[in-house]
Design an enzyme around this catalytic site. Structure first.
Site, PDB file in Angstrom:
ATOM      1  N   PHE A  66     -20.368  -7.847  17.684  1.00  9.99           N
ATOM      2  CA  PHE A  66     -19.936  -8.590  16.503  1.00  9.99           C
ATOM      3  C   PHE A  66     -18.612  -9.257  16.949  1.00  9.99           C
ATOM      4  CE2 PHE A  66     -22.157  -5.098  14.839  1.00  9.99           C
ATOM      5  CZ  PHE A  66     -23.179  -5.648  13.912  1.00  9.99           C
ATOM      6  N   GLU A  92      -2.692   7.366   7.357  1.00 11.41           N
ATOM      7  CA  GLU A  92      -3.156   8.141   6.376  1.00 11.41           C
ATOM      8  C   GLU A  92      -4.538   8.966   7.107  1.00 11.41           C
ATOM      9  OE1 GLU A  92      -4.572   5.977   3.098  1.00 11.41           O
ATOM     10  OE2 GLU A  92      -6.189   5.276   3.983  1.00 11.41           O
ATOM     11  N   ASN A 137      -5.932  -3.902  -5.059  1.00 11.46           N
ATOM     12  CA  ASN A 137      -6.148  -5.020  -4.308  1.00 11.46           C
ATOM     13  C   ASN A 137      -5.588  -6.027  -5.755  1.00 11.46           C
ATOM     14  OD1 ASN A 137      -6.763  -5.026  -1.482  1.00 11.46           O
ATOM     15  ND2 ASN A 137      -8.515  -4.074  -2.374  1.00 11.46           N
ATOM     16  N   LYS A 142       0.905  -1.345   0.076  1.00 11.78           N
ATOM     17  CA  LYS A 142       0.013  -0.085   0.084  1.00 11.78           C
ATOM     18  C   LYS A 142       0.862   1.574   0.178  1.00 11.78           C
ATOM     19  CE  LYS A 142      -3.940  -2.295   1.864  1.00 11.78           C
ATOM     20  NZ  LYS A 142      -3.559  -3.532   1.582  1.00 11.78           N
ATOM     21  N   GLU A 160      -6.524   2.140  -2.591  1.00 11.83           N
ATOM     22  CA  GLU A 160      -5.401   1.131  -2.690  1.00 11.83           C
ATOM     23  C   GLU A 160      -5.804   0.282  -4.094  1.00 11.83           C
ATOM     24  OE1 GLU A 160      -5.961  -0.528   1.000  1.00 11.83           O
ATOM     25  OE2 GLU A 160      -7.120  -2.025   0.266  1.00 11.83           O
ATOM     26  N   GLU A 188      -9.729   0.596  -5.232  1.00 16.79           N
ATOM     27  CA  GLU A 188     -10.576   1.005  -4.355  1.00 16.79           C
ATOM     28  C   GLU A 188     -10.556   2.427  -4.500  1.00 16.79           C
ATOM     29  OE1 GLU A 188     -10.451  -0.725  -0.710  1.00 16.79           O
ATOM     30  OE2 GLU A 188     -10.703  -2.981  -1.495  1.00 16.79           O
TER      31      GLU A 188
END
Length: 666
Positions: free
Chosen positions: A348, A200, A290, A116, A288, A275
């Site tokens: 979750f 970032e 992928n 990245k 980024e 993305e």
């Protein structure tokens, strides 16, 4: 074409690749760890090779072990799936040296775009708009704090080699930056064998929209529309759809062309995803790339009709893309709900155990709608603590977005999963949420709409009335069967009554049933009537009914005096009583829950990484008490209020079950 390929992965994505390979007439080889000896991908493949212990860093991501399996089986190519070694340039290099095709991009593209930090620099050099951030490596937590201050909070702390939400933290202040840096570093090392971190700016109120690209080794590159991936929790996608309800054709074209230009700039081949974050004015910023197949690729396949795995295999074999950009038409709308082994009622947190019941809805594809379920598990199988908690991807397609949502609602209602905590109720709740239905969503959706966590759904009065009518009709059928089995209906000595009181979600409905051979008409005291028809019989766990001609699907199980019914994210105790029974039930005292306010209970099965306090410590609200690791994620447990630690029952390194007592307070 290749005669045999090895899938260097597990779970649903391994099964997905096997399906396409089988369709193409290609033999498949599965690899598996100790934990996956009975896994579905092992059963589906033509061959399977054991590669080591359960932890991924001792099996699935050990390059030498995967290479040995390739040599043993004579596989000509390898599909890496996603995660694990899918974006590992050293693995691609090892395959190239062995003369084995990598069903993915060249190692150079992986190095440039899979990392990245490097990909950000390349994007900036190519004049692609990027989010402000620090692209250099960060040595320690204090440097992370300094950089975060310079960028300006909030910031995103991310693993350079990361993906799938692993090794990612949002920091809102200095303390969060310190904690986030260390946790991200630990998770990155555990999941990817690479602990490099970058920081970032975290853009608030963004949409997460990505472009699917497909390129061959002959200079051709096309984009296959976009996917909206804004429904996330902990930076992990939960619901995806294609296309986005937000983009217009002009923005879609600009993002697609930019994505292809970026891919070609690094010599990219195979399927890949670029993305972006998109603001409210449709300004988009490169996030980024992928360099692999994405988890959510099925929604793109459903709206384009393109099998991305097949295209990846053909490109790896050296074929030219037969598809041109003009051939790509977006047809209808597709939704994907990720079924996770995690408990939405417990924040979750991961859940493990045996799937005592696993019955997905029937897959189908017509011009009016489609249901697809990509899965890697089966009824009776175990959900392991060692791997990602996603166990299936339920996808639907419809001619319009509203159609796709409605198909998803019914499919979720029809999906039976028992034995573990799972997020089906939450996915169902999202499908009915007004903001989601309108398309007015951002990556902050879950955080904003469920700030106190998910506590189930309060159904509308109209829906409750439909369920109450159904429960009364079903109860009548069950009572008739029970009476016949016991013999009490012989010679009409006992008749099942017509008057009932149905209680659910704190509301009672007094009803009168008039039945016939085709169904039952249920009349409420206010004069409204509901016509209920169904082929449900007692003992069936899924009741598919029609109420006033409209579908109603209820997950159903018998409880004393009625049913447990689950529908659209609500979990209901439905009591069906005679008027006299209802009168007496109203006088019964309510049972109180046990007081656990002075206990810290383990919220999930997991490993105690560290304990941050000792007996006698005074703790403050929000203070870290201990860290529990489960399914490759570190979870910091914090004090809910001020208190004094009176007893600690665990040590670092211990494995705990859910609700085991970690520590006690005075």
């Amino acid at each position: 074409m290749f005669k045999k390929i090895l899938i260097a992965n597990r779970g649903e994505i391994a099964c997905r690749v096997i399906k396409t390979a089988r369709k193409m007439g290609i033999k498949t080889v599965a690899i598996y760890s100790d934990a996956d000896a009975q896994a579905l991908h092992v059963q589906m493949a033509d061959e399977a090779v054991h590669i080591g212990p359960a932890p991924a860093n001792q099996s699935y991501i050990v390059i030498d072990k995967v290479m040995a399996a390739i040599k043993e089986t004579g596989a000509e190519a390898v599909h890496p799936g996603y995660g694990f070694l899918s974006e590992n340039a050293k693995f691609a290099e090892a395959l190239e040296a062995a003369g084995v095709a990598f069903i993915g991009p060249p190692k150079g593209a992986i190095e440039k775009m899979g990392d990245k930090i490097t990909s950000k620099k390349i994007a900036q050099e190519a004049k692609v708009s990027t989010v402000p951030g620090h692209m250099g490596l960060i040595e320690d937590a204090e440097e992370a704090v300094k950089i975060s201050k310079e960028i300006g909070y909030p910031v995103m702390i991310k693993a350079s080699a990361g993906g799938g939400g692993k090794g990612m933290r949002i920091a809102w202040d200095d303390d969060g930056a310190r904690e986030g840096f260390q946790s991200s570093k630990n998770e990155a090392a555990s999941s990817f064998g690479d602990d490099r971190i970058f920081i970032e700016k975290f853009v608030t109120q963004p949409r997460h929209i990505e472009i699917q690209v497909l390129a061959d080794a002959h200079g051709n590159c096309i984009y296959l529309g976009e996917r909206e991936c804004s429904i996330q929790r902990r930076q992990q996608k939960v619901i995806e759809e294609a296309p986005s309800p937000f983009l217009d054709e002009k923005t879609r074209k600009a993002m697609g062309e930019q994505s292809c230009a970026l891919a070609q700039a690094v010599g990219y081949t195979s399927a890949g995803t670029v993305e972006f974050i998109v603001d409210g004015d449709r300004n988009f910023y490169f996030l980024e790339m992928n360099t692999r197949l994405q988890v959510e690729h099925p929604v793109t396949e459903l709206i384009t009709g393109v099998d991305l795995v097949e295209q990846m295999i053909r490109v790896a074999y050296g074929e030219k893309l037969k598809l041109k950009q003009k051939d790509i038409k977006l047809n209808g709308w597709a939704m994907e709900s990720r079924l996770y082994a995690e408990d939405p009622y417990r924040g979750f947190l991961p859940s493990i155990g045996r799937l005592t019941r696993y019955r997905p809805p029937e897959e189908k594809h017509t011009d009016k709608g489609a249901v697809r379920n990509d899965t890697g598990v089966y009824e009776g199988g175990e959900i392991s603590m060692y791997y990602d908690p996603m166990i299936a991807k339920l996808c639907t397609w419809g001619p319009t977005r509203a159609d796709a949502i409605e198909h998803m609602r019914v499919a979720l209602d029809s999906f039976e999963v028992e034995g573990i905590g799972h997020n089906l109720p939450f996915c169902a709740a999202v499908m009915d949420h007004p903001k989601f239905v309108s398309g007015d969503i951002t990556t902050a959706f879950i955080e904003e709409e469920y700030p106190d966590g998910f506590e189930g759904v309060e159904l509308s009065q109209e829906t409750l009335a439909r369920i109450a009518s159904s429960a009364a009709a079903m109860h009548r059928v069950a009572e008739i069967r029970r009476a016949r089995i016991s013999g009490t209906m012989d010679n009409h000595r006992r008749k099942v009554g017509k008057d009932w009181v149905v209680t659910l979600q704190g509301v009672s409905f007094e009803v009168k049933i008039k039945a016939d051979k085709k169904g039952a008409t249920v009349k409420h005291v206010d004069g409204t009537k509901h016509r209920v028809t169904s082929k449900w019989t007692p003992g069936q766990s899924l009741a598919k009914l029609k109420v006033d001609g409209k579908k109603l699907v209820l997950k159903t199980e018998k409880i004393s005096g009625g049913f447990r019914m689950r529908h659209r994210g609500a979990d209901l105790k439905v009591h069906v009583r005679t008027p006299r029974q209802a009168e007496l039930a109203a006088l019964m005292p309510e049972k109180l829950a046990a007081d656990t306010s002075k206990l810290l209970l383990c919220p999930m099965p997991g490993l105690i990484v560290k304990v941050d306090v000792k007996v006698g410590d005074e703790v403050q609200e929000g203070q870290a008490l201990c860290t529990v690791e489960a399914m490759k994620m570190e979870n910091i447990l914090r004090a809910e209020r001020k208190g004094k630690v009176s007893k600690i029952n665990v040590d670092a390194g211990e494995n705990l079950a859910v609700d085991e007592i970690i520590m006690e307070f005075e």
